[in-house]
Design a protein around this motif. Structure first.
Motif, PDB file in Angstrom:
ATOM      1  N   ILE A  37       1.192  -1.105   0.270  1.00  6.50           N
ATOM      2  CA  ILE A  37      -0.209   0.152   0.381  1.00  6.50           C
ATOM      3  C   ILE A  37       0.862   1.324  -0.197  1.00  6.50           C
ATOM      4  CG2 ILE A  37      -1.960   1.180   1.282  1.00  6.50           C
ATOM      5  CD1 ILE A  37      -2.908  -1.116   2.310  1.00  6.50           C
ATOM      6  N   MET A  38       1.688   1.294   0.834  1.00  2.00           N
ATOM      7  CA  MET A  38       3.021   2.229   1.144  1.00  2.00           C
ATOM      8  C   MET A  38       2.892   2.558  -0.081  1.00  2.00           C
ATOM      9  SD  MET A  38       1.765   4.212   3.558  1.00  2.00           S
ATOM     10  CE  MET A  38       2.895   4.494   2.996  1.00  2.00           C
ATOM     11  N   MET A  39       4.101   1.767  -0.999  1.00  2.00           N
ATOM     12  CA  MET A  39       4.963   1.734  -2.210  1.00  2.00           C
ATOM     13  C   MET A  39       3.629   2.403  -2.615  1.00  2.00           C
ATOM     14  SD  MET A  39       5.142   0.006  -5.213  1.00  2.00           S
ATOM     15  CE  MET A  39       3.605  -1.712  -5.024  1.00  2.00           C
ATOM     16  N   LEU A  40       2.431   2.142  -3.516  1.00  2.00           N
ATOM     17  CA  LEU A  40       1.833   2.602  -4.698  1.00  2.00           C
ATOM     18  C   LEU A  40       1.304   4.124  -4.204  1.00  2.00           C
ATOM     19  CD1 LEU A  40      -1.101  -0.203  -4.683  1.00  2.00           C
ATOM     20  CD2 LEU A  40       0.556  -0.236  -6.335  1.00  2.00           C
ATOM     21  N   LEU A  41       0.955   4.659  -2.501  1.00  2.00           N
ATOM     22  CA  LEU A  41       0.942   5.832  -2.534  1.00  2.00           C
ATOM     23  C   LEU A  41       2.398   6.361  -3.192  1.00  2.00           C
ATOM     24  CD1 LEU A  41      -1.136   5.415   1.380  1.00  2.00           C
ATOM     25  CD2 LEU A  41      -1.743   5.621  -1.607  1.00  2.00           C
ATOM     26  N   GLU A  42       2.910   5.990  -2.588  1.00  2.00           N
ATOM     27  CA  GLU A  42       4.430   6.896  -2.406  1.00  2.00           C
ATOM     28  C   GLU A  42       4.925   6.633  -4.001  1.00  2.00           C
ATOM     29  OE1 GLU A  42       6.873   5.370   0.387  1.00  2.00           O
ATOM     30  OE2 GLU A  42       5.927   6.465   2.192  1.00  2.00           O
ATOM     31  N   SER A  43       4.961   6.005  -4.524  1.00  2.00           N
ATOM     32  CA  SER A  43       5.216   6.332  -6.265  1.00  2.00           C
ATOM     33  C   SER A  43       4.960   7.397  -6.362  1.00  2.00           C
ATOM     34  CB  SER A  43       4.303   4.951  -6.527  1.00  2.00           C
ATOM     35  OG  SER A  43       3.586   5.478  -6.837  1.00  2.00           O
ATOM     36  N   GLY A  44       4.282   8.134  -6.285  1.00  2.00           N
ATOM     37  CA  GLY A  44       3.606   9.566  -7.283  1.00  2.00           C
ATOM     38  C   GLY A  44       3.341   9.035  -8.720  1.00  2.00           C
ATOM     39  N   LEU A  45       2.822   7.852  -8.719  1.00  2.16           N
ATOM     40  CA  LEU A  45       2.279   7.446 -10.176  1.00  2.16           C
ATOM     41  C   LEU A  45       1.060   7.498 -10.059  1.00  2.16           C
ATOM     42  CD1 LEU A  45       3.694   4.151 -10.043  1.00  2.16           C
ATOM     43  CD2 LEU A  45       4.466   6.121 -11.701  1.00  2.16           C
ATOM     44  N   ASP A  46       0.024   8.298 -11.379  1.00  2.00           N
ATOM     45  CA  ASP A  46      -1.474   9.057 -11.150  1.00  2.00           C
ATOM     46  C   ASP A  46      -1.972   7.662 -11.196  1.00  2.00           C
ATOM     47  OD1 ASP A  46      -2.525  10.717 -11.690  1.00  2.00           O
ATOM     48  OD2 ASP A  46      -2.953  11.115 -13.485  1.00  2.00           O
ATOM     49  N   PHE A  47      -2.523   7.467 -10.120  1.00  2.00           N
ATOM     50  CA  PHE A  47      -2.937   6.253 -10.104  1.00  2.00           C
ATOM     51  C   PHE A  47      -4.827   6.968 -10.204  1.00  2.00           C
ATOM     52  CE2 PHE A  47      -0.218   4.110  -8.275  1.00  2.00           C
ATOM     53  CZ  PHE A  47      -0.028   2.671  -9.181  1.00  2.00           C
ATOM     54  N   GLU A  48      -6.677   6.378 -10.190  1.00  2.00           N
ATOM     55  CA  GLU A  48      -6.593   6.835 -10.109  1.00  2.00           C
ATOM     56  C   GLU A  48      -7.674   6.962  -8.537  1.00  2.00           C
ATOM     57  OE1 GLU A  48     -10.636   7.295 -12.576  1.00  2.00           O
ATOM     58  OE2 GLU A  48      -9.349   8.617 -14.042  1.00  2.00           O
ATOM     59  N   SER A  49      -6.993   5.317  -9.126  1.00  2.00           N
ATOM     60  CA  SER A  49      -8.314   4.602  -7.019  1.00  2.00           C
ATOM     61  C   SER A  49      -7.620   3.412  -6.775  1.00  2.00           C
ATOM     62  CB  SER A  49      -9.512   4.478  -7.373  1.00  2.00           C
ATOM     63  OG  SER A  49     -10.082   3.248  -8.324  1.00  2.00           O
ATOM     64  N   ILE A  50      -6.876   3.086  -5.584  1.00  2.00           N
ATOM     65  CA  ILE A  50      -7.182   1.342  -5.144  1.00  2.00           C
ATOM     66  C   ILE A  50      -7.874   0.882  -4.484  1.00  2.00           C
ATOM     67  CG2 ILE A  50      -4.886   0.473  -4.271  1.00  2.00           C
ATOM     68  CD1 ILE A  50      -2.808   2.597  -4.256  1.00  2.00           C
ATOM     69  N   VAL A  51      -8.562   0.013  -5.213  1.00  2.00           N
ATOM     70  CA  VAL A  51      -9.496  -0.701  -4.463  1.00  2.00           C
ATOM     71  C   VAL A  51      -8.377  -2.273  -4.267  1.00  2.00           C
ATOM     72  CG1 VAL A  51     -11.435  -1.965  -4.449  1.00  2.00           C
ATOM     73  CG2 VAL A  51     -11.565  -0.142  -5.097  1.00  2.00           C
TER      74      VAL A  51
END
Length: 288
Positions: A135-149
């Protein structure tokens, strides 16, 4: 197309491929149509979306994602799953599997290569042993995700979505709130999986913020203050931050005094806005 939420079908596949569930990889495959629907509906996927899936297993969730998304790329660490996954998803031309560890892959390159022209979303039934790092890797990646489910352990879900002043509120709650709006969609019992885990699970949706909730002057110090505040939960903020080495106690005391924040408060009582103001004030005082 095989109905992968059927325990009978899943058992047939296990026998056909002589597959053994890996405890070390936290493999628990979803066999509940309602839970599957909760994830897909929360993801709100359409043909304009590209979906990054983590840990597809035999492809139960993947099937539903492929039916709705423009493209689905699944990252799976277990090479023994790949043949089963490719067979179960063979009728979908918008599917690709990558046999890698999601924590080691070049995620930026993957997104740019695979999802050009798509809105990118993440969907996953995460292995519980590595939930927070992913979760933290995804959030901190800086990539333009719209959502994470994601499907996570219920206790983790409650910490992800906790508000200040509650027992579940902690560093992970603040970190998630900084990047996204978090909400629990539904709870999922152990019987919804094969093999059943020993805990209840929850579906959580993280809707990424276009603008971060607060704007600390020094982001590194901001997160250090948060980490320090919860490093010794029973201690006052002043003592916890001092022991953590954020700054000398006299400077910390002055920062609290300048902001009108009681230094005897504990970390779980402060809002994200107060943490931001405190980190900014600590930096200002430390630079003098």
């Amino acid at each position: 197309m095989r109905k992968l939420t059927s325990p009978k079908v899943l058992k047939e596949l296990l026998k056909e491929y002589e597959f053994r569930f890996s405890k070390s990889l936290g493999q628990n495959f979803l066999i509940d149509d309602d839970a599957l629907l909760s994830i897909t509906q929360a993801s709100d996927i359409c043909k304009d979306d590209g979906v990054l899936e983590i840990g597809p297993g035999f492809g139960t969730l993947t099937q539903a994602l492929c039916e709705n998304a423009g493209k689905v790329v699944s990252v799976e660490i277990d090479k023994t799953v790949i043949p089963v996954l490719n067979e179960n998803l063979s009728e979908f031309s918008n599917f690709k599997v990558i046999n890698e560890d999601v924590m080691k892959i070049d995620l930026k390159n993957l997104i740019e290569t695979e999802f050009s022209g798509y809105n990118v979303k993440v969907a996953a039934n995460l292995p519980y042993y590595i939930t927070t790092p992913i979760i933290m890797m995804l959030l901190e990646s800086g990539l333009d995700f719209e959502s994470i489910v994601i499907m996570v352990q219920k206790e983790v879900a409650e910490r992800l979505c906790a508000k200040e002043g509650t027992k579940d509120f902690g560093a992970i709650s603040l970190s998630v709130d900084y990047y996204a709006k978090a909400e629990i969609i539904t709870h999922v019992p152990p019987t919804s999986f094969m093999p059943p885990p020993k805990v209840t699970s929850s579906v959580v949706k993280l809707t990424m913020r276009k603008d971060k909730k607060v704007n600390p002057k020094n982001e590194k110090l901001f997160f250090a203050v948060i980490k320090g505040a919860f490093s010794q939960r029973r201690k006052t903020m002043l003592n916890a931050l001092s022991n953590f080495g954020i700054a000398p106690k006299d400077k910390l005391y002055q920062a609290f005094k300048n902001l009108g924040i009681d230094e005897k408060r504990r970390g779980e009582t402060l809002s994200i806005e107060e943490f931001c103001a405190l980190s900014d004030e600590i930096e200002k005082i430390s630079l003098k």
